[in-house]
Structure formats: C-alpha cells, structure tokens
Scaffold this active site. Structure first.
Site, PDB file in Angstrom:
ATOM      1  N   ARG A  16       0.852  -1.191   0.000  1.00  0.00           N
ATOM      2  CA  ARG A  16       0.000   0.000   0.000  1.00  0.00           C
ATOM      3  C   ARG A  16       0.884   1.235   0.000  1.00  0.00           C
ATOM      4  NH1 ARG A  16      -2.718  -1.211   4.647  1.00  0.00           N
ATOM      5  NH2 ARG A  16      -0.834  -0.708   5.807  1.00  0.00           N
ATOM      6  N   ASP A 236       9.171  -3.929   8.729  1.00  0.00           N
ATOM      7  CA  ASP A 236       7.785  -3.604   9.040  1.00  0.00           C
ATOM      8  C   ASP A 236       7.455  -3.815  10.518  1.00  0.00           C
ATOM      9  OD1 ASP A 236       7.867  -6.399   8.850  1.00  0.00           O
ATOM     10  OD2 ASP A 236       6.427  -6.520   7.204  1.00  0.00           O
TER      11      ASP A 236
END
Length: 489
Positions: A16, A236
C-alpha cells in the site's frame, strides 16, 4: 499546521501507499493505492516480482501528486530477511528470491558446515529461522555473488529506488543474522566465514535517517516536490512496534499478521544459552532499542487454508471463516503452529488433518473446525511464548498490545486474552504505516521523541480492551497443549 508524509508499506500479500497527515497531535492515515504482491513460481524457484511492485509504487506516487498536497517525506518498510543484489552498474540482479524458496535448506547446511549454531547465535542473538538472510546467501550461486557489488534489504532497496542513498537501515539489518547487536555493526567474522566480500554490505544507518531527495524524474512525473526520502524503520515489525501505544515496562506486544511477532522492548540484547534454546531473537527497534521477540507462524495458516479452499472452488472471506470458527465446537483438536510442516505453502487443511491423525486427535472436518483449531492453538502458543518472555527477561507482563491487521480478528483476540489471562489491548490496525510516518516525523523534526509519537497514536486511533474469561477451560486446554508439545519432541 498540517504536515503530510507518504509511507510505502510492503507486505507478503499486498502493498500500500499511505498518506499520513499529522496535525495538532493527531495522525490521520489515508490509503492512496493498494496493490497485490504475488510471488512468481518458476519451476522449483519462488521469487518476488519486484518490477511489478515498483511500477505500482510509481503509479501511487502519481496519485499522491494529483492530490496537490505538500509532502515532506516518504519511506518504505517491508518484511525482513529477503534481499536485492545489485551489479556494478547499479542494476538489480534478478530474481529476488522469496524466503519460502526451497533453496534455503541447502543454505542452512552450507552455513552450519562453516560455523556452528551456538557460535552463530552468540554472534548475532538472532533466532534460528531457515530462511534468515545468512542462510539464503549460503545458497546463492557463485555466479550471482561474483556479479554482485551491493546488497540491500527489500525496504531499503525501494528507498534507494526512490532516490535515497544505498543504506541498510538498522532494524532491517538486524534480521539478516549477519549483524552483531552488541557492536551495532556487520559481523566481519560471519562475512569472512561465508566467503563474502565486505564491500558488498553498505553502511548501516539508524532508524530515522534522512537519505536524500526524491529522485528527480519521479518528482517531475508525479509533481511531488521537496520530498525527502527517509529510512524510518525499514523492517515492518520495527515500524509497527514504534506505533505500539504502550507506556512503562510491564507490557508486551504482538504484531499480528501473516507472522505473529511477540516480544518486549529492552535496552540491550539478551544473549545466552537459555535464550538460544528457547529460540528467541534480538532485533533492533527505533532509537537502538532491542526488540526481544519470537517469530510465530501467525495467520499464515489461515491464509493458506483460505487459498487451498479457493483452489477447490470454495471461496471464503476472512469474516466468514471467523464466524464459522466461532460456531465450531471448542478444543476439538489442537496443533503446534511451530511445527515445520506448516511453513511451506500448499495444502494447509490437509497438513492440519495429518497432524491431528498422527497425534491421536480427530481431524477437523469443516472449514470452521479447521480455523477454530488454528486460532485456539495460536492463542495457546502465545501463552507459552509470553511465559518464556517473563522467565528470560525477569519482567512480569500485565497487558498485551496487539497491533496490525490481525488485531481485527476479534475471535483470536478473545482467545488470546483467555489464554494469557491478562487484558489485551487491540489497535492500531495500521500500526506499520503509522510507525513509518511517525518515525519520519521525528527524523524531520515535527515530533521530538518516540514517547511523543506514541502519545499521538493514543490520541489518534481507537483502542479496545479485551478482558480475559473462561480461566478453567483455558487452563485445561493449556495442559493438553503442553502434553502435545512434549509428546512431539
């Protein structure tokens, strides 16, 4: 005053581009573009289609530019362990292998022929995972390594493509098992033991490092001017943990998604034989903190079940699977999610049934029963992991923060609270993107500290507290689970 940032968040299933707007102590996140991340199967090889992901990011930049907003910074975060090789001209050497590619078994053998596992752990403090970067490099072909002039983790490779300097950000470097958390540098001993060239490894930089301006051609094409490329937390999980709204020292976190990563923040690594035997890891977080944690297989099992059923013509969304699991009988069967058979892609329902038959349990016969078996087993594994964290660190954990996409699974959240018998606080769902943006804001001077960033999280996102229940039932289930693990040793 509003300040805008872009966060490229790459996950194992999708990527994204998110817009983060920070104003008056609150953060708002808006999805600009979402795109699939579909690995390529080429015979026995499995690798990532990075070209397609870069094309998607370029399209996302154009969409962001069309908004006409002044953007201060951009950063990419990604999963760990995988890497990109570059040749002398600075071009990517393809393919970029997937950590589930079968070559990793060969790499484990090659590395452990040169250095023993106890020595490797003592040098890195990283848990054994057969796809750690060091093992992947151990499986590399001599030809590819001879051509290579530089290596970067996936998130750092995207930052470099955006125009930033070629640097390995510390949180991502710490997942390679070639990084020494005591010296905070690459391990010359391991690089030499593997016969690798030291110049292959770029400088390591701390989380929140400014890397340079957005590439001129990307700026022209998108209309995004004056954008700084930042290495926030390129891993992440590092980004997600930065956005955990915890305070004090009596909390643990669970970053819940394809993988479940459960741990605590510590000021220094914990490296000794008991940690090695328990297979815990010391990864680096924002500010040089240590993310003392264990990687647990997580919702990968659910995702693979869903894909297996889809191949058979049975399409289920996650909400439906969770509802069916809630309606299924409790504790009909349990599995050990850490069993190696559950790591590769493939027929996950069949593997779960096989495990149950081999351990004298009834095989779950419906999708709801399969998913309930997975979720209950995960919650019991979380309980076991938290008890290990308490024993290895000497900390008593009073509450667990669950962040990430998996925090939307209300059934698993309740199971986790029941299994742990402590309150579970869920949210934010978009912890990784939030952490990415907030570390950028610290780097560019809008926020003074990580503590201030976590105050922003508490002010910006809905948090839900899940109260534990059914103590006796879960205590009995834990005894069954412990016996199951003991019998499989």
């Amino acid at each position: 005053m509003k300040t805008h940032y872009l966060a490229c968040d790459l996950g194992a299933e999708s990527g994204r581009l998110m817009l983060g707007t920070l104003a008056e102590g609150r953060l708002e996140l808006t999805e600009i573009r979402r795109f699939p991340n579909v690995p390529v199967r080429d015979g026995d090889a499995l690798y990532w289609n990075l070209r397609a992901l870069l094309d998607e990011l370029a399209a996302g930049l154009d969409q962001a530019g069309a908004l006409g907003l002044p953007v201060a910074g951009i950063s990419t975060d990604s999963w760990g362990v995988d890497y990109v090789l570059y040749d002398a001209a600075g071009a990517m050497i393809e393919p970029t292998y997937h950590y589930r590619d079968g070559r990793t078994a060969r790499g484990v053998q090659a590395v452990q022929a040169r250095i023993s596992w106890p020595e490797l752990f003592e040098e890195t403090g990283l848990q054994f995972l057969p796809f750690n970067t060091i093992f992947q490099l151990g499986a590399e072909s001599p030809g590819r390594l001879a051509r290579a002039r530089r290596i970067l983790g996936v998130g750092d490779a995207f930052n470099h493509w955006l125009g930033g300097a070629a640097r390995y950000e510390e949180s991502l470097a710490s997942t390679t098992q070639l990084y020494n958390p005591r010296t905070r540098a690459w391990s010359p001993r391991l690089i030499e033991a593997l016969g690798l060239r030291a110049e292959l490894f770029p400088p390591i930089v701390p989380s929140g490092t400014r890397l340079g301006p957005l590439r001129a051609d990307l700026a022209r094409a998108s209309g995004l001017r004056g954008v700084e490329v930042v290495a926030s937390c390129s891993h992440d999980t590092g980004a997600a943990v930065a956005a955990v709204p915890g305070a004090g020292e009596d909390w643990a976190y669970l970053s819940s998604g394809t993988w479940s990563l459960m741990g605590v923040e510590l000021p220094a690594p914990v490296i000794h034989a008991a940690v090695r035997e328990a297979n815990f890891t010391n990864e680096i977080g924002y500010g040089g903190s240590v993310r003392f944690l264990k990687n647990i297989i997580g919702l990968w099992m659910v995702q693979e079940c869903r894909r297996a059923w889809a191949r058979q013509g049975q399409e289920y969304d996650y909400a439906t699977l969770t509802r069916l699991a809630a309606e299924a009988p409790p504790f009909a069967a349990l599995v050990n999610p850490a069993d190696p058979r559950f790591i590769p892609p493939g027929d996950m329902p069949g593997r779960i049934a096989e495990y149950c038959r081999q351990t004298g349990q009834p095989a779950p016969a419906t999708p709801g029963a399969v998913i309930r078996c997975v979720l209950e087993s995960l919650a019991l594994l979380y309980r076991r992991t938290l008890r290990q964290i308490e024993a290895l660190t000497g900390r008593r954990i009073a509450r667990l923060h669950i962040v990430g996409g998996g925090s939307q699974n209300h059934l698993l959240n309740q199971f986790t609270a029941n299994a742990l018998q402590i309150p579970v606080i869920t949210g934010p769902v978009e912890a990784t993107a939030a952490g990415n943006v907030l570390v950028q804001a610290i780097a560019l001077g809008q926020l003074p500290s990580l503590a201030a960033a976590r105050e922003v999280v508490r002010a910006s996102f809905p948090l839900t507290t899940v109260t534990p229940a059914d103590t006796a039932v879960w205590e009995a289930a834990d005894a069954r689970f412990a016996a199951l693990l003991a019998a499989s040793r």
